[in-house]
Scaffold this active site. Structure first.
Site, mmCIF file in Angstrom:
data_model
loop_
_atom_site.group_PDB
_atom_site.id
_atom_site.type_symbol
_atom_site.label_atom_id
_atom_site.label_comp_id
_atom_site.label_asym_id
_atom_site.label_seq_id
_atom_site.Cartn_x
_atom_site.Cartn_y
_atom_site.Cartn_z
ATOM 1 N N ARG A 242 106.459 109.655 36.456
ATOM 2 C CA ARG A 242 107.263 108.795 35.847
ATOM 3 C C ARG A 242 108.523 108.525 36.267
ATOM 4 O O ARG A 242 108.962 109.643 37.140
ATOM 5 C CB ARG A 242 107.349 109.435 34.248
ATOM 6 C CG ARG A 242 105.901 109.660 33.516
ATOM 7 C CD ARG A 242 106.224 110.178 32.200
ATOM 8 N NE ARG A 242 105.108 110.443 31.564
ATOM 9 C CZ ARG A 242 104.252 111.559 31.587
ATOM 10 N NH1 ARG A 242 104.845 112.558 32.330
ATOM 11 N NH2 ARG A 242 103.323 111.803 30.814
ATOM 12 N N LYS A 267 109.243 114.040 29.750
ATOM 13 C CA LYS A 267 108.494 113.727 28.607
ATOM 14 C C LYS A 267 107.900 114.654 27.594
ATOM 15 O O LYS A 267 108.227 114.805 26.562
ATOM 16 C CB LYS A 267 107.575 112.447 28.791
ATOM 17 C CG LYS A 267 106.988 111.697 27.448
ATOM 18 C CD LYS A 267 106.092 110.541 27.829
ATOM 19 C CE LYS A 267 105.512 110.072 26.789
ATOM 20 N NZ LYS A 267 104.729 109.034 27.144
ATOM 21 N N HIS A 340 105.862 101.791 35.990
ATOM 22 C CA HIS A 340 104.655 102.107 35.422
ATOM 23 C C HIS A 340 103.213 101.313 36.117
ATOM 24 O O HIS A 340 102.334 101.923 35.896
ATOM 25 C CB HIS A 340 104.708 101.711 34.139
ATOM 26 C CG HIS A 340 104.166 102.784 32.942
ATOM 27 N ND1 HIS A 340 104.846 103.957 32.923
ATOM 28 C CD2 HIS A 340 103.073 102.815 32.333
ATOM 29 C CE1 HIS A 340 104.300 104.571 32.058
ATOM 30 N NE2 HIS A 340 102.973 104.054 31.599
ATOM 31 N N ARG A 343 101.995 103.875 38.397
ATOM 32 C CA ARG A 343 101.453 104.920 37.812
ATOM 33 C C ARG A 343 100.050 104.562 37.313
ATOM 34 O O ARG A 343 98.990 105.357 37.589
ATOM 35 C CB ARG A 343 102.342 105.301 36.580
ATOM 36 C CG ARG A 343 101.760 106.595 35.721
ATOM 37 C CD ARG A 343 102.782 106.689 35.065
ATOM 38 N NE ARG A 343 102.456 108.046 33.833
ATOM 39 C CZ ARG A 343 102.295 109.258 34.271
ATOM 40 N NH1 ARG A 343 102.599 109.494 35.367
ATOM 41 N NH2 ARG A 343 102.050 110.205 33.412
ATOM 42 N N HIS A 366 99.344 114.447 32.082
ATOM 43 C CA HIS A 366 99.362 114.043 30.547
ATOM 44 C C HIS A 366 98.759 115.409 29.998
ATOM 45 O O HIS A 366 98.038 116.189 30.363
ATOM 46 C CB HIS A 366 97.820 113.168 30.102
ATOM 47 C CG HIS A 366 98.499 111.651 30.610
ATOM 48 N ND1 HIS A 366 97.413 110.715 31.067
ATOM 49 C CD2 HIS A 366 99.407 111.119 30.851
ATOM 50 C CE1 HIS A 366 97.977 109.794 31.368
ATOM 51 N NE2 HIS A 366 99.412 109.828 31.181
ATOM 52 N N TYR A 375 94.933 104.944 30.130
ATOM 53 C CA TYR A 375 95.477 104.412 31.612
ATOM 54 C C TYR A 375 94.045 104.017 32.391
ATOM 55 O O TYR A 375 94.041 103.476 33.460
ATOM 56 C CB TYR A 375 95.872 105.413 32.367
ATOM 57 C CG TYR A 375 97.561 105.810 32.068
ATOM 58 C CD1 TYR A 375 98.252 105.465 32.769
ATOM 59 C CD2 TYR A 375 97.774 106.286 30.775
ATOM 60 C CE1 TYR A 375 99.557 105.511 32.826
ATOM 61 C CE2 TYR A 375 99.154 106.486 30.372
ATOM 62 C CZ TYR A 375 99.979 106.078 31.531
ATOM 63 O OH TYR A 375 101.285 106.309 31.075
#
Length: 403
Positions: A242, A267, A340, A343, A366, A375
Site C-alpha cells: 500500500r 492500515k 492500487h 497492488r 490482508h 482482489y
C-alpha cells in the site's frame, strides 16, 4: 536562540499540544520545523528563524512562521501554548456530538464479536462513517434508530434527483455497524439503506503488455525518473505494498542480512515481512547511496522539497503516476492509475500462476480472507485455459451461438 533548550523541551511541548487537542498533523509539522531549526547551522537567532521560514528560495512556506512563533514563545519563557482548541488545529468528530440514543449504537458495535474479528483501523473507519450517518439522522430530528423512517434515510443517502449522495464505501461501513450493533431498531435501519452498486474490477490490473512496458521503464538506463521514483516503482511493482506503507518505510525496515523488508502496516497495524528481491534491493541501495543524501530522517523515502522530510502517501501516488507516464501506460483521460493498480497486478499475477490464496493474502498483508476475494480480479486468459471443452458433448446446433 537557545537550541539546546529547544531540543530538551521539545518532547514536553509536543505532549502538551496533543493533550490540549491540537491535531496530529499540526503537532507533527511543529516537530518538523523544530528539528529543522535545531539542525540548521545558519540559523542562530529568532530573526534568522523567521527569515528562514519565509525565504522562498530556501523552500519556506507561510505556515512555518506560526510554528516558529510558537517555538520562540516556548523557549523564551512564555510557557506552553494555550489549551483552547483552535479552528483547524483540534481534532473533532461527528461522534462527539451524538445524543445517548445514537452514541449507544457505536459503543455496542465496538464491543460486539463482529468488530473483534476486524483490524482496529477498519473498525475505526466503520465507526466514523456510522457516526456521520447517525449525526445526519439527528439533524433531521431522529433521536434513536428505532424512530428512523425510510424517508429519513433516503434524504441522507440520496440527492434531490435520487442519485447516491454518499460514497459506496461510507454507506457500506455505516450499514455494517448498524447491522451488527444489536441495538433495537438498528437491523431495520440498516435494511432501509440502499445497497450501493459494486464496481466491476475487470481492468484494474496491468495486462501483459503494460507490465512489459513498466519493466522496461524501470530498467531504462536513460530514464527521466529520479532514483527515488525508480526505487518506489520497484517496491510497488514487485511487492504490491500500500502507498501508506511505502511512505512509512524506514531505513531500518530493510534487513540486508536476511534479504527482508519488514514493516508494521499502517492500515491494519499488523506486522508484514516480504522478501527483498534483488531488483528492489538494488534500486533502494542506489537511491540511498546516490540521491537520498545524509539525512537525520529515519524514513527511507524523502520529499524533494523543504523540509525534505518523510514522503507522504500522496507523494508515493505521484511517483507511481510518473512511472506509468514514462512507460506510456494508462495515459488516456479516465484510465485507472495510481498505486492500487500495482497492488491488484501482484494479486492477479499470483492468481494466474496458481498461487494459493492464503499465500496471496499473506503477501498483500490482508487480515481477512474476504478482503483478498475482492482482489481476485478476472484473469481472462486464465479462465480460458481452465474452461471446460464442450466439443465432446452433444449440443443442439446453434445453442451456443451469439445472440
Amino acid at each position: 536562540m537557545d537550541k539546546e533548550r529547544l531540543e530538551a523541551g521539545l518532547p514536553g511541548l509536543l505532549g502538551h499540544m496533543r493533550e490540549a487537542g491540537y491535531s496530529d498533523g499540526y503537532v507533527a509539522s511543529t516537530e518538523r520545523v523544530a528539528m529543522r531549526l535545531i539542525g540548521e547551522r545558519q540559523v542562530d537567532s529568532w530573526d534568522d528563524a523567521f527569515a528562514w521560514a519565509s525565504a522562498g528560495e530556501r523552500g519556506g512556506r507561510p505556515y512555518m512562521g506560526a510554528h516558529v512563533r510558537l517555538l520562540m514563545r516556548f523557549v523564551e519563557g512564555a510557557g506552553l501554548p494555550r489549551t483552547e482548541a483552535y479552528p483547524g488545529r483540534a481534532s473533532t468528530s461527528a461522534r462527539d456530538g451524538l445524543g445517548p440514543g445514537m452514541a449507544a449504537v457505536l459503543d455496542a458495535y465496538e464491543s460486539c464479536p463482529a468488530a473483534a474479528g476486524k483490524a482496529r483501523t477498519t473498525v475505526r473507519a466503520e465507526v466514523s462513517a456510522a457516526a456521520c450517518f447517525l449525526a445526519r439522522l439527528e439533524a433531521e430530528g431522529v433521536a434513536t434508530p428505532a424512530e428512523a423512517t425510510e424517508g429519513d434515510v433516503l434524504a441522507i443517502v440520496t440527492d434531490a434527483d435520487g442519485a447516491p449522495a454518499w460514497s459506496r464505501t461510507v454507506v457500506r461501513q455505516a450499514k455494517a455497524v448498524l447491522a451488527a450493533s444489536g441495538i433495537e431498531g438498528c437491523g431495520r435501519l440498516a435494511s432501509l439503506i440502499p445497497v450501493p452498486r459494486e464496481w466491476g474490477k475487470v481492468g484494474d490490473f496491468l495486462d501483459e503488455s503494460e507490465r512489459s512496458a513498466v519493466l522496461a521503464a524501470l530498467g531504462d538506463p536513460e530514464s527521466p525518473l529520479s532514483l527515488r521514483d525508480l526505487a518506489i516503482g520497484r517496491v510497488l511493482y514487485h511487492t504490491g505494498m500500500r502507498r501508506g506503507d511505502v511512505a512509512n518505510l524506514r531505513v531500518d525496515s530493510v534487513d540486508w542480512g536476511r534479504d527482508l523488508v519488514e514493516i508494521r502496516q499502517r492500515k491494519t497495524d499488523a506486522p508484514l515481512a516480504l522478501p527483498l528481491l534483488p531488483q528492489v534491493g538494488n534500486a533502494i541501495y542506489r537511491y540511498a547511496t546516490e540521491e537520498r543524501g545524509d539525512s537525520r530522517e529515519p524514513y527511507l523515502f524523502l520529499s524533494t522539497s523543504w523540509p525534505y522530510g518523510k514522503l507522504s502517501p500522496q507523494g508515493v501516488y505521484g511517483a507511481a503516476c510518473r512511472l506509468l507516464d514514462a512507460a506510456g501506460v494508462r495515459t488516456a483521460r479516465g484510465d485507472r492509475r495510481g498505486t492500487h493498480l500495482f497492488r491488484r497486478t501482484v494479486a492477479s499475477s499470483m492468481m494466474g500462476a496458481g498461487v494459493d490464496r492464503a499465500v496471496i493474502a499473506s503477501t498483500l498483508g490482508h487480515t481477512s480472507a474476504r478482503t483478498t476475494e475482492r482482489y481476485m480480479v478476472a484473469d481472462v486468459e486464465g479462465l480460458r485455459r481452465r474452461a471446460l471443452d464442450v466439443s465432446r458433448f452433444p449440443v443442439r446446433e446453434g445453442a451456443l451461438a451469439n445472440g
